[in-house]
Design an enzyme around this catalytic site. Sequence first.
Site, PDB file in Angstrom:
ATOM      1  N   ASN A  32     -11.094   3.165  -8.871  1.00 51.26           N
ATOM      2  CA  ASN A  32     -10.678   2.045  -8.025  1.00 51.26           C
ATOM      3  C   ASN A  32     -11.835   1.377  -7.286  1.00 51.26           C
ATOM      4  O   ASN A  32     -11.678   0.274  -6.767  1.00 51.26           O
ATOM      5  CB  ASN A  32      -9.559   2.480  -7.068  1.00 51.26           C
ATOM      6  CG  ASN A  32      -8.248   2.672  -7.834  1.00 51.26           C
ATOM      7  OD1 ASN A  32      -8.103   2.197  -8.968  1.00 51.26           O
ATOM      8  ND2 ASN A  32      -7.301   3.373  -7.238  1.00 51.26           N
ATOM      9  N   ARG A  35       4.690  -5.393  -6.536  1.00 49.37           N
ATOM     10  CA  ARG A  35       3.254  -5.396  -6.201  1.00 49.37           C
ATOM     11  C   ARG A  35       2.830  -6.814  -5.823  1.00 49.37           C
ATOM     12  O   ARG A  35       2.099  -7.490  -6.554  1.00 49.37           O
ATOM     13  CB  ARG A  35       2.429  -4.831  -7.366  1.00 49.37           C
ATOM     14  CG  ARG A  35       2.835  -3.390  -7.665  1.00 49.37           C
ATOM     15  CD  ARG A  35       1.894  -2.695  -8.599  1.00 49.37           C
ATOM     16  NE  ARG A  35       0.645  -2.333  -7.956  1.00 49.37           N
ATOM     17  CZ  ARG A  35      -0.339  -1.670  -8.572  1.00 49.37           C
ATOM     18  NH1 ARG A  35      -0.202  -1.321  -9.834  1.00 49.37           N
ATOM     19  NH2 ARG A  35      -1.446  -1.361  -7.937  1.00 49.37           N
TER      20      ARG A  35
HETATM   21  C1  EPZ Z   1      -4.679   0.033  -4.850  1.00 45.42           C
HETATM   22  O1  EPZ Z   1      -3.646  -0.821  -5.276  1.00 45.42           O
HETATM   23  C2  EPZ Z   1      -4.934   0.987  -5.980  1.00 45.42           C
HETATM   24  N1  EPZ Z   1      -5.297   0.219  -7.164  1.00 45.42           N
HETATM   25  C3  EPZ Z   1      -3.686   1.831  -6.247  1.00 45.42           C
HETATM   26  O2  EPZ Z   1      -4.041   2.813  -7.201  1.00 45.42           O
HETATM   27  C4  EPZ Z   1      -3.266   2.551  -4.971  1.00 45.42           C
HETATM   28  O3  EPZ Z   1      -2.022   3.190  -5.185  1.00 45.42           O
HETATM   29  C5  EPZ Z   1      -3.115   1.545  -3.824  1.00 45.42           C
HETATM   30  O4  EPZ Z   1      -4.328   0.770  -3.680  1.00 45.42           O
HETATM   31  C6  EPZ Z   1      -2.838   2.220  -2.478  1.00 45.42           C
HETATM   32  O5  EPZ Z   1      -3.863   3.122  -2.176  1.00 45.42           O
HETATM   33  C7  EPZ Z   1      -6.532  -0.259  -7.282  1.00 45.42           C
HETATM   34  O6  EPZ Z   1      -7.399  -0.056  -6.447  1.00 45.42           O
HETATM   35  C8  EPZ Z   1      -6.831  -1.011  -8.522  1.00 45.42           C
HETATM   36  P1  EPZ Z   1      -2.398  -2.193  -1.834  1.00 45.42           P
HETATM   37  P2  EPZ Z   1      -3.389  -2.181  -4.488  1.00 45.42           P
HETATM   38  O7  EPZ Z   1      -2.691  -3.642  -1.833  1.00 45.42           O
HETATM   39  O8  EPZ Z   1      -4.670  -2.673  -3.926  1.00 45.42           O
HETATM   40  C9  EPZ Z   1       1.737  -3.969  -0.109  1.00 45.42           C
HETATM   41  C10 EPZ Z   1      -3.796   4.157  -9.086  1.00 45.42           C
HETATM   42  O9  EPZ Z   1      -2.939   4.999  -9.447  1.00 45.42           O
HETATM   43  N2  EPZ Z   1       1.101  -5.277  -0.325  1.00 45.42           N
HETATM   44  O10 EPZ Z   1      -3.184  -1.298  -0.942  1.00 45.42           O
HETATM   45  O11 EPZ Z   1      -2.640  -3.082  -5.392  1.00 45.42           O
HETATM   46  C11 EPZ Z   1       2.082  -3.291  -1.421  1.00 45.42           C
HETATM   47  O12 EPZ Z   1       3.329  -3.722  -1.930  1.00 45.42           O
HETATM   48  C12 EPZ Z   1      -3.389   2.842  -8.480  1.00 45.42           C
HETATM   49  O13 EPZ Z   1      -5.023   4.328  -9.223  1.00 45.42           O
HETATM   50  C13 EPZ Z   1       1.725  -6.423   0.120  1.00 45.42           C
HETATM   51  O14 EPZ Z   1       2.841  -6.389   0.664  1.00 45.42           O
HETATM   52  O15 EPZ Z   1      -2.465  -1.645  -3.325  1.00 45.42           O
HETATM   53  C14 EPZ Z   1       2.025  -1.832  -1.041  1.00 45.42           C
HETATM   54  O16 EPZ Z   1       3.258  -1.472  -0.489  1.00 45.42           O
HETATM   55  C15 EPZ Z   1      -1.942   2.543  -8.547  1.00 45.42           C
HETATM   56  N3  EPZ Z   1       1.102  -7.629  -0.076  1.00 45.42           N
HETATM   57  C16 EPZ Z   1       0.965  -1.769   0.062  1.00 45.42           C
HETATM   58  O17 EPZ Z   1       0.812  -3.124   0.532  1.00 45.42           O
HETATM   59  C17 EPZ Z   1      -0.125  -7.715  -0.656  1.00 45.42           C
HETATM   60  O18 EPZ Z   1      -0.642  -8.849  -0.781  1.00 45.42           O
HETATM   61  C18 EPZ Z   1      -0.394  -1.259  -0.369  1.00 45.42           C
HETATM   62  O19 EPZ Z   1      -0.850  -1.991  -1.507  1.00 45.42           O
HETATM   63  C19 EPZ Z   1      -0.762  -6.552  -1.094  1.00 45.42           C
HETATM   64  C20 EPZ Z   1      -0.137  -5.330  -0.922  1.00 45.42           C
END
Ligand code: EPZ
Length: 419
Positions: A23, A122
């Site tokens: 990541n 997502r």
């Molecule tokens: C990153 O995803 C990782 N992916 C994920 O890893 C990981 O599960 C996640 O962070 C949480 O740690 C990468 O780094 C490529 P977030 P990301 O934005 O960035 C909400 C794995 O298995 N949200 O931190 O997409 C969202 O719905 C993967 O390696 C919004 O509401 O996650 C979630 O509930 C899977 N609006 C929370 O925030 C937004 O614009 C955290 O999501 C963005 C996110």
Amino acid sequence: MEKLLIKGGKPLKGRVAVSGAKNATVALIPAALLANDTCVLENLPQIRDVSVLKEIVEKMGAKVQMNERGTMEIVSSGLCNSHISNGKVKELRASYYLLGALLARFGEVSMAYPGGCDIGLRPIDQHIKGFKALGAEVEIEHGIISLKAKKLAGAHIFLDVVSVGATINLMIAATMAEGTTVLENVAKEPHVVDVANFLNSMGAEVKGAGTDVIKIRGVERMHGSTYMAIPDQIEAGTYMIAAAAIPGGDVVIESVIPKHLDSIAAKLIEMGVEVQFNGDSVRVRNHRRPKSVDIKTLPYPGFPTDLQQPITPLLAQAEGTSMITESIWEGRFRHVDELKRMGADIKVEGRVAVIEGIESLSGARVSATDLRAGAALVIAGLMAKGETEVCNLFHIDRGYENLEGKLASLGAEIKRINY
Ligand code: EPZ
């Protein structure tokens, strides 16, 4: 098609080295495009998400070479295209970092909506809100996101949710904006800090990564740099769990940053597992059936959602009742139905899973529904009586370098076959 065949019951013993962080890597590659120059990234994992990203940036005109030791050279002086037509962006979530990088470099970008693991809704509204605050016009039509700005300008942005992706994307986008950007309520994950360090090595002025507030003073231009990615804390955690999975296990996991593993180490210790850090390695030993525990996933430094699935099989065979509360992704329990095929006693109600520990899982034919679900099923297979077949391996290959090879080197009976 390929599948993994696993004969369960053999405790893991030996030493295994962790690869570079997935990541972090999937953000470092797009960030390298900020410079009209050459960047060398070291310690990158050999996984599918990296090869897909490589293909995407090559199609955009960058010259990219990666050797078998995980060193990637990216020459982005020939980068000519800010319209990313490649359908491959749908294969991984992290293609959204191309939005921030190309917006900063060219003032415009258009790309299809990103894909990734199916673990619930997502949204990328926080990314979009931030791009708008920096002065970009945003259009989303027919599944294509287009961003345009004459000149990005620093802004004060408070994220509504703690998002790893939005934090990194806005940090990348703001590097060359006019003036100072302040990002508040940001993610503190190790890969956020890693990307900030890489950006600074390219000439950016990013301060505060790893805390709640990041300040970015915009610079005129960025230059090439050589940078080494941090080790993958989720891969390390996965091997820590695998080591603890079968009584008699004794594994030293090498090339780790101990601080990044605090929450998984604490949980394993609570389950009765021995965890000892020594320099940049961690030794995990387990002599008995683990005790049940409750887990709530949280942003870093809390227990990572990405280890919630891999640890579930341990709870399925623990002594007593455990409860998992998944507070990041509402759809991250798809591994549970597969574990039930192996005899697990798990009830899911919304974001909570209640797990009654049983004596032993039994081998079955199961299917990886996403990346970490795949890791969970492999660990379950190592623990189960009899033979387990895990199919849909492309999910696992997206994020784990040579999972079966590393496990086999620890004595696991696991092999990949074509069928
Ligand atoms: C990153 O995803 C990782 N992916 C994920 O890893 C990981 O599960 C996640 O962070 C949480 O740690 C990468 O780094 C490529 P977030 P990301 O934005 O960035 C909400 C794995 O298995 N949200 O931190 O997409 C969202 O719905 C993967 O390696 C919004 O509401 O996650 C979630 O509930 C899977 N609006 C929370 O925030 C937004 O614009 C955290 O999501 C963005 C996110």
